[in-house]
Scaffold this motif. Structure first.
Motif, PDB file in Angstrom:
ATOM      1  N   THR A 277      58.318  52.152  33.235  1.00  0.00           N
ATOM      2  CA  THR A 277      57.045  51.513  33.575  1.00  0.00           C
ATOM      3  C   THR A 277      55.889  52.500  33.498  1.00  0.00           C
ATOM      4  OG1 THR A 277      58.168  49.937  35.021  1.00  0.00           O
ATOM      5  CG2 THR A 277      55.814  50.243  35.355  1.00  0.00           C
ATOM      6  N   VAL A 278      56.095  53.678  34.059  1.00  0.00           N
ATOM      7  CA  VAL A 278      55.040  54.697  34.026  1.00  0.00           C
ATOM      8  C   VAL A 278      54.729  55.104  32.590  1.00  0.00           C
ATOM      9  CG1 VAL A 278      54.521  57.083  34.650  1.00  0.00           C
ATOM     10  CG2 VAL A 278      55.530  55.550  36.338  1.00  0.00           C
ATOM     11  N   MET A 279      55.769  55.346  31.812  1.00  0.00           N
ATOM     12  CA  MET A 279      55.570  55.774  30.428  1.00  0.00           C
ATOM     13  C   MET A 279      54.902  54.679  29.600  1.00  0.00           C
ATOM     14  SD  MET A 279      58.462  57.108  27.743  1.00  0.00           S
ATOM     15  CE  MET A 279      59.352  57.808  29.119  1.00  0.00           C
ATOM     16  N   SER A 280      55.358  53.451  29.744  1.00  0.00           N
ATOM     17  CA  SER A 280      54.796  52.348  28.964  1.00  0.00           C
ATOM     18  C   SER A 280      53.341  52.091  29.335  1.00  0.00           C
ATOM     19  CB  SER A 280      55.624  51.077  29.179  1.00  0.00           C
ATOM     20  OG  SER A 280      56.971  51.285  28.811  1.00  0.00           O
ATOM     21  N   ALA A 281      53.044  52.136  30.634  1.00  0.00           N
ATOM     22  CA  ALA A 281      51.658  51.908  31.064  1.00  0.00           C
ATOM     23  C   ALA A 281      50.729  52.994  30.529  1.00  0.00           C
ATOM     24  CB  ALA A 281      51.592  51.860  32.593  1.00  0.00           C
ATOM     25  N   GLY A 282      51.169  54.250  30.555  1.00  0.00           N
ATOM     26  CA  GLY A 282      50.338  55.329  30.041  1.00  0.00           C
ATOM     27  C   GLY A 282      50.096  55.221  28.548  1.00  0.00           C
ATOM     28  N   LEU A 283      51.159  54.954  27.781  1.00  0.00           N
ATOM     29  CA  LEU A 283      51.005  54.819  26.332  1.00  0.00           C
ATOM     30  C   LEU A 283      50.153  53.609  25.965  1.00  0.00           C
ATOM     31  CD1 LEU A 283      54.648  55.664  25.164  1.00  0.00           C
ATOM     32  CD2 LEU A 283      52.647  57.156  25.105  1.00  0.00           C
ATOM     33  N   ALA A 284      50.339  52.506  26.674  1.00  0.00           N
ATOM     34  CA  ALA A 284      49.553  51.303  26.383  1.00  0.00           C
ATOM     35  C   ALA A 284      48.077  51.524  26.700  1.00  0.00           C
ATOM     36  CB  ALA A 284      50.096  50.115  27.186  1.00  0.00           C
ATOM     37  N   TYR A 285      47.797  52.212  27.794  1.00  0.00           N
ATOM     38  CA  TYR A 285      46.401  52.462  28.161  1.00  0.00           C
ATOM     39  C   TYR A 285      45.703  53.312  27.099  1.00  0.00           C
ATOM     40  CZ  TYR A 285      42.349  54.245  30.700  1.00  0.00           C
ATOM     41  OH  TYR A 285      41.072  54.590  31.063  1.00  0.00           O
ATOM     42  N   ILE A 286      46.381  54.359  26.619  1.00  0.00           N
ATOM     43  CA  ILE A 286      45.785  55.222  25.603  1.00  0.00           C
ATOM     44  C   ILE A 286      45.561  54.438  24.306  1.00  0.00           C
ATOM     45  CG2 ILE A 286      46.193  57.248  24.167  1.00  0.00           C
ATOM     46  CD1 ILE A 286      47.650  58.488  26.510  1.00  0.00           C
ATOM     47  N   ALA A 287      46.527  53.626  23.909  1.00  0.00           N
ATOM     48  CA  ALA A 287      46.382  52.843  22.682  1.00  0.00           C
ATOM     49  C   ALA A 287      45.216  51.858  22.781  1.00  0.00           C
ATOM     50  CB  ALA A 287      47.683  52.095  22.385  1.00  0.00           C
ATOM     51  N   VAL A 288      45.076  51.195  23.925  1.00  0.00           N
ATOM     52  CA  VAL A 288      43.989  50.233  24.102  1.00  0.00           C
ATOM     53  C   VAL A 288      42.636  50.942  24.084  1.00  0.00           C
ATOM     54  CG1 VAL A 288      42.940  48.627  25.740  1.00  0.00           C
ATOM     55  CG2 VAL A 288      45.385  48.531  25.305  1.00  0.00           C
ATOM     56  N   GLU A 289      42.549  52.082  24.781  1.00  0.00           N
ATOM     57  CA  GLU A 289      41.282  52.811  24.803  1.00  0.00           C
ATOM     58  C   GLU A 289      40.915  53.345  23.426  1.00  0.00           C
ATOM     59  OE1 GLU A 289      39.036  53.155  27.312  1.00  0.00           O
ATOM     60  OE2 GLU A 289      40.300  51.618  28.209  1.00  0.00           O
ATOM     61  N   TYR A 290      41.906  53.785  22.671  1.00  0.00           N
ATOM     62  CA  TYR A 290      41.616  54.264  21.318  1.00  0.00           C
ATOM     63  C   TYR A 290      41.094  53.128  20.437  1.00  0.00           C
ATOM     64  CZ  TYR A 290      42.289  55.854  16.547  1.00  0.00           C
ATOM     65  OH  TYR A 290      42.097  56.148  15.230  1.00  0.00           O
ATOM     66  N   CYS A 291      41.740  51.971  20.517  1.00  0.00           N
ATOM     67  CA  CYS A 291      41.278  50.828  19.722  1.00  0.00           C
ATOM     68  C   CYS A 291      39.882  50.385  20.147  1.00  0.00           C
ATOM     69  CB  CYS A 291      42.262  49.668  19.862  1.00  0.00           C
ATOM     70  SG  CYS A 291      43.887  49.990  19.136  1.00  0.00           S
ATOM     71  N   THR A 292      39.572  50.514  21.436  1.00  0.00           N
ATOM     72  CA  THR A 292      38.260  50.123  21.924  1.00  0.00           C
ATOM     73  C   THR A 292      37.164  51.021  21.371  1.00  0.00           C
ATOM     74  OG1 THR A 292      39.264  49.274  23.952  1.00  0.00           O
ATOM     75  CG2 THR A 292      36.901  49.702  23.998  1.00  0.00           C
ATOM     76  N   GLN A 293      37.441  52.306  21.233  1.00  0.00           N
ATOM     77  CA  GLN A 293      36.410  53.268  20.858  1.00  0.00           C
ATOM     78  C   GLN A 293      36.498  53.724  19.406  1.00  0.00           C
ATOM     79  OE1 GLN A 293      36.529  56.494  23.710  1.00  0.00           O
ATOM     80  NE2 GLN A 293      37.137  55.100  25.349  1.00  0.00           N
ATOM     81  N   SER A 294      37.511  53.305  18.675  1.00  0.00           N
ATOM     82  CA  SER A 294      37.709  53.834  17.330  1.00  0.00           C
ATOM     83  C   SER A 294      36.602  53.429  16.365  1.00  0.00           C
ATOM     84  CB  SER A 294      39.066  53.368  16.776  1.00  0.00           C
ATOM     85  OG  SER A 294      39.115  51.952  16.707  1.00  0.00           O
ATOM     86  N   HIS A 295      35.891  52.335  16.643  1.00  0.00           N
ATOM     87  CA  HIS A 295      34.829  51.934  15.726  1.00  0.00           C
ATOM     88  C   HIS A 295      33.691  52.951  15.705  1.00  0.00           C
ATOM     89  CE1 HIS A 295      31.655  50.664  18.620  1.00  0.00           C
ATOM     90  NE2 HIS A 295      32.682  50.493  19.425  1.00  0.00           N
ATOM     91  N   LEU A 296      33.582  53.775  16.747  1.00  0.00           N
ATOM     92  CA  LEU A 296      32.530  54.789  16.761  1.00  0.00           C
ATOM     93  C   LEU A 296      32.740  55.842  15.680  1.00  0.00           C
ATOM     94  CD1 LEU A 296      32.185  55.429  20.606  1.00  0.00           C
ATOM     95  CD2 LEU A 296      30.671  54.066  19.169  1.00  0.00           C
ATOM     96  N   SER A 297      33.979  56.213  15.422  1.00  0.00           N
ATOM     97  CA  SER A 297      34.280  57.297  14.493  1.00  0.00           C
ATOM     98  C   SER A 297      34.622  56.820  13.089  1.00  0.00           C
ATOM     99  CB  SER A 297      35.454  58.121  15.032  1.00  0.00           C
ATOM    100  OG  SER A 297      36.598  57.321  15.239  1.00  0.00           O
ATOM    101  N   THR A 298      34.649  55.528  12.851  1.00  0.00           N
ATOM    102  CA  THR A 298      34.960  55.004  11.519  1.00  0.00           C
ATOM    103  C   THR A 298      33.757  55.171  10.609  1.00  0.00           C
ATOM    104  OG1 THR A 298      36.453  53.371  12.513  1.00  0.00           O
ATOM    105  CG2 THR A 298      35.762  52.998  10.249  1.00  0.00           C
ATOM    106  N   ASP A 299      33.931  55.839   9.471  1.00  0.00           N
ATOM    107  CA  ASP A 299      32.789  56.112   8.594  1.00  0.00           C
ATOM    108  C   ASP A 299      32.353  54.880   7.802  1.00  0.00           C
ATOM    109  OD1 ASP A 299      35.095  56.022   7.179  1.00  0.00           O
ATOM    110  OD2 ASP A 299      34.855  57.937   6.140  1.00  0.00           O
ATOM    111  N   ASP A 300      33.270  53.957   7.516  1.00  0.00           N
ATOM    112  CA  ASP A 300      32.920  52.720   6.821  1.00  0.00           C
ATOM    113  C   ASP A 300      32.434  51.704   7.857  1.00  0.00           C
ATOM    114  OD1 ASP A 300      32.884  50.224   5.491  1.00  0.00           O
ATOM    115  OD2 ASP A 300      34.395  50.909   4.063  1.00  0.00           O
ATOM    116  N   TYR A 301      31.147  51.342   7.791  1.00  0.00           N
ATOM    117  CA  TYR A 301      30.570  50.483   8.824  1.00  0.00           C
ATOM    118  C   TYR A 301      31.199  49.095   8.822  1.00  0.00           C
ATOM    119  CZ  TYR A 301      27.064  48.398  11.865  1.00  0.00           C
ATOM    120  OH  TYR A 301      26.433  47.764  12.908  1.00  0.00           O
TER     121      TYR A 301
END
Length: 485
Positions: free
Chosen positions: A389-413
């Motif tokens: 549970t701890v491992m899955s929650a941590g990995l899921a949180y990081i994946a969700v946060e990355y997907c939320t913010q990844s549009h900032l660093s994408t060079d193709d608008y």
């Protein structure tokens, strides 16, 4: 949250310019700040350099005097020079998850085996490492950290010189309809020894430097708590007014050196991740027969407390019970009650019971009996559930946060907007999972507000994700004439 849920503005929109500003702030957050910089003046210099659109840069060496175009070019260079490969690293961890699931399935096939228990415990003990690796991978560094550092320092140097230029500031205050009282802090920028152009010193991202704090959180915390949280979705509806509120009207009194109480849950979460992974490993290793710690030193201590010494007669429990009953019935005193006789017998039996016998009979033997009959399955299941549970929650949180913010660093608008659309859909479908903690936080904030007699903030300081756009309050009342045009 800067626009309506269904709106995805074009590349030359105010949303695109704010996207560039926030991405530059993400890159700045990877560098250490010069310790001698005054925190308040440095924080406001960063605000103006990142979020103002109307300031001119007369001392720019490359001839680009427009701050907005300068930031756009810098953001494009940063995106092109950013190392790729975050998504492949994320996908490769699926093999780790598959191998872990297979190991657990095989381990439960030989449940109770000591060697299997320790092997599984070692896997759980290192369960926090993938979370740390992914967290550092999300903070992807540039190809040339020194080159990026020089570009960031040049931008801040040009903004500082513009703020100290009297003619430039008069024009800027006239355009934005601000006054000298809004920029009294610029007097702190006069110290040339401190503001020598070397604002950012070393690359400290990806956990490369202990206690690295960064500049992003103080800026975002001040903007969020004093502007975005109250305005809600579509807070960039009036772009120039929003930027002016960020640059002038929303200030952090502590500057870059601040402690936000919201960071406490992040500290507790990291402790819980490491403790949860290690806790599951400990439970499996400890409660697999023979029950106890595996350390030789502790084993000797337990043996010393529980072993049968040579001077002690090995009288069986049946003999001791018979002797106790005989002693009880042999007492013929008529003036002694049955309760007193029983208490006397118990005291006599307890006086012959050493501390070693007590630990062995009342602690270790019951644990062994319970563990042998049913406890192994229980403890193995509970420990596995805790670690997974701890491992899955941590990995899921990081994946969700990355997907939320990844549009900032994408060079193709266009691809960035497509990713933002998918992220918004995901957040809408998972809104129910965030509703429960949000309700708990709101209740706690309301309770704190009432118990403090109104001295604390009743609402949340964080920008809460929503689908619908609230009715916009007149957020700029009293400063309607202070709008960048």
């Amino acid at each position: 949250m800067a626009t309506k849920f269904e709106d995805f503005p074009g590349e030359d929109s105010e949303f695109s310019f704010m996207r560039d500003s926030l991405f530059i702030l993400c890159v700045m957050n990877q560098y250490s700040v010069k310790p001698e910089l005054p925190p308040i003046e440095a924080e406001r210099l960063l605000r103006l350099a990142l979020f103002s659109n109307m300031l001119q840069l007369p001392h720019a060496e490359d001839g680009e005097k427009d701050l907005l175009r300068r930031r756009t070019k810098l953001a494009r260079d940063l995106r092109e020079g950013r190392k790729k490969g975050v998504v492949p690293v994320f996908v490769s961890f699926l093999w780790f998850v598959f191998a872990l699931a297979l190991s657990i399935q095989l381990a439960f096939g030989s449940i109770g085996n000591n060697q299997t228990a320790h092997n599984l415990a070692i896997g759980f003990l290192s369960g926090w490492l993938p979370i740390m690796v992914l967290a550092s991978t999300v903070d992807r560094n540039a190809v040339s950290a020194d080159s990026i550092q020089a570009k960031l320092n040049t931008l801040l140097s040009n903004v500082r010189l513009a703020l100290l230029d009297e003619a430039t500031m008069n024009t800027y205050m006239q355009v934005t309809k601000t006054g000298p009282e809004d920029f009294t802090w610029c007097n702190g920028l006069l110290d040339a020894d401190v503001f020598d152009g070397n604002y950012f010193t070393d690359f400290s991202g990806q956990g490369r430097r202990h206690w690295h704090y960064g500049v992003a959180h103080p800026l975002l915390a001040g903007i969020e708590s004093k502007f975005m949280a109250d305005y809600g979705r579509d807070w960039l509806n009036e772009g120039y007014a929003a930027r002016l509120a960020i640059v002038v009207g929303s200030r952090n009194v502590n500057g870059l050196k601040m402690f936000d109480a919201r960071m406490v849950w992040q500290i507790l979460a990291s402790i819980f991740i490491v403790g949860g992974s290690a806790g599951g490993a400990f439970v499996i290793s400890y409660y697999t027969p023979t029950v106890g710690l595996g350390c030789r030193t502790v084993e000797l201590i337990v043996w010393y407390l529980t072993h049968e010494t040579a001077t002690k007669s090995s009288v069986s429990m049946r003999t001791r019970i018979r002797t106790t009953l005989t002693h009880f019935h042999s007492q013929k005193k008529p003036d002694v009650s049955i309760g007193e006789r029983l208490a006397s017998s118990v005291r006599a039996w307890a006086s012959r019971l050493s501390s070693r016998d007590a630990i062995r009979k009342f602690v270790l033997r019951p644990c062994e009996a319970f563990n042998s009959a049913w406890g192994v399955n229980y403890f193995w299941g509970a420990a596995t559930a805790l670690s997974i549970t701890v491992m899955s929650a941590g990995l899921a949180y990081i994946a969700v946060e990355y997907c939320t913010q990844s549009h900032l660093s994408t060079d193709d608008y266009a691809r960035a907007m497509q990713g933002l659309k998918q992220t918004r859909r995901f957040k809408r479908y998972t809104l129910l999972f965030r509703a429960v903690p949000d309700a708990i936080i709101k209740a706690a904030k309301l309770l704190s507000y009432k118990s403090s007699g109104g001295r604390t903030r009743p609402g949340r300081r964080s920008l809460v994700w929503t689908v619908k756009t609230r009715g916009h309050m007149d957020f700029f009342r009293g400063g309607e004439d202070k709008v960048e045009e």
